[in-house]
Design a protein around this motif. Structure first.
Motif, short mmCIF file in Angstrom:
data_model
loop_
_atom_site.label_atom_id
_atom_site.label_comp_id
_atom_site.label_asym_id
_atom_site.label_seq_id
_atom_site.Cartn_x
_atom_site.Cartn_y
_atom_site.Cartn_z
N HIS A 250 0.68 -0.93 0.29
CA HIS A 250 0.42 -0.02 -0.01
C HIS A 250 1.37 1.09 0.04
O HIS A 250 0.37 2.35 -0.39
CB HIS A 250 -1.05 0.14 1.14
N ARG A 251 1.67 1.22 0.53
CA ARG A 251 2.88 2.29 0.80
C ARG A 251 3.95 2.92 -0.87
O ARG A 251 3.42 3.84 -1.17
CB ARG A 251 3.75 2.74 1.46
N ARG B 161 -7.17 0.71 7.74
CA ARG B 161 -5.85 1.05 6.82
C ARG B 161 -5.95 2.95 6.73
O ARG B 161 -4.10 3.52 7.21
CB ARG B 161 -5.08 0.58 5.65
N ASP C 81 -2.75 4.66 9.17
CA ASP C 81 -1.95 5.79 8.44
C ASP C 81 -2.28 7.45 9.00
O ASP C 81 -1.31 8.32 7.70
CB ASP C 81 -2.35 5.61 6.65
#
Length: 323
Positions: free
Chosen positions: A213-214, A260, A264
């Protein structure tokens, strides 16, 4: 046109703001999404299902923002259905569908369906007509705007600022509509920011999930240029682009995206859908009674997930004051 954010323009919410979420609804006419854009598509019967959904949301403390377009605002019976909903923090904003919003000086077609592609004088005239219709229908000028089809253009934000619009909610984070003649929002990460024109921008929330995801900002656009590349990444759990909407986003994916986003450090999420989805047969997302039941289950599950991860509902007025 490509939109991007400057980190210096990002809105830093006060600690007292906490984690919040806003629900916006595109309140619009029913039209066949597979057919050409038509100025005659002004049927608004599906709006009659909105009060029931609204009551369910209010029971959970949510005050939706209704982004109303011209056919709805100018239909007296439909506007009368919406007006009683505009209490306790809910309010009506503007949504511009240029193909059904006078004056009509454009050549109809996909390119002209993005209002930002129109000549500035015509785009301005359509915005003025819409603001006048909403003010007449609800007794108050709108404070928030959405370009239908996320159709921002080079003049749009300046036109909104000149008309006292405080908030724009037209940018769909991480999506690119250039292939259809629209704008590119792949550099928009979903965080609220203040535009050069002084307008608060609230992008629609889209979250990258998965092991990679990053790397989503560059990897997902690259993967989607390969046939079925994006689908392969999603199915393997490596990377998925998840819009926070009941339209096309499974509940399990939305719950993972909310988790998520919390991990984050997201402070404000925006969830959205189109009002015709409240009646089966109007959109590809709600084709029958089973789809509609799933649509309502989605909201129940998502509201539970938001609460579980510390996201509380927020009104538009609270957003403007905190910003």
């Amino acid at each position: 046109m490509r939109f991007a954010t400057d980190p210096a323009t990002r809105i830093h919410w006060p600690a007292s703001f906490g984690r919040r979420f806003l629900v916006t609804v595109d309140v619009e006419e029913e039209f066949d999404w597979s057919r050409p854009f038509s100025g005659a598509a002004r049927h608004v019967a599906a709006v009659a299902a909105l009060p029931s959904w609204h009551r369910g949301m209010r029971a959970r403390g949510v005050a939706p923002v209704y982004l109303v377009d011209h056919p709805v605002a100018t239909d007296a019976a439909t506007a009368a259905l919406i007006a009683p909903l505009l209490t306790d923090g809910s309010e009506a904003g503007a949504q511009l569908h240029p193909w059904v919003n006078p004056p009509h000086g454009e050549v109809p077609g996909e390119l002209a369906s993005f209002a930002g592609n129109l000549p500035e004088v015509l785009e301005a005239a359509k915005i003025d007509e819409l603001i006048a219709a909403l003010t007449a229908a609800f007794g108050r000028a709108p404070r928030v705007y959405r370009a239908g089809r996320y159709g921002l253009g080079p003049a749009t934000l300046r036109l909104l600022a000149a008309r006292g619009i405080a908030v724009d909610a037209s940018m769909r984070a991480r999506f690119d509509y250039r292939a259809h003649g629209g704008a590119d929002f792949t550099a928009i990460d979903g965080a609220a920011f203040r535009t050069a024109q002084g307008v608060i921008e609230l992008p629609l929330s889209v979250v990258y999930t998965g092991l990679l995801h990053r790397a989503g900002r560059w990897l997902h656009p690259a993967a989607t240029r390969v046939p079925r590349g994006g689908g392969v990444l999603a199915r393997t759990g490596l990377l998925a682009r998840v819009p926070l909407t009941p339209e096309g986003t499974p509940l399990a994916d939305a719950i993972r995206a909310i988790r998520r986003a919390a991990q984050d450090g997201a402070r404000l999420l925006q969830l959205a859908f189109h009002s015709p989805s409240l009646v089966p047969g109007n959109t590809p997302y709600v084709r029958d009674a089973a789809d509609l039941a799933q649509f309502h289950r989605w909201w129940g599950g998502v509201l539970d997930a938001l609460e579980r991860h510390g996201f509380a509902p927020v009104t538009l007025d609270e957003v403007i004051r905190a910003a």
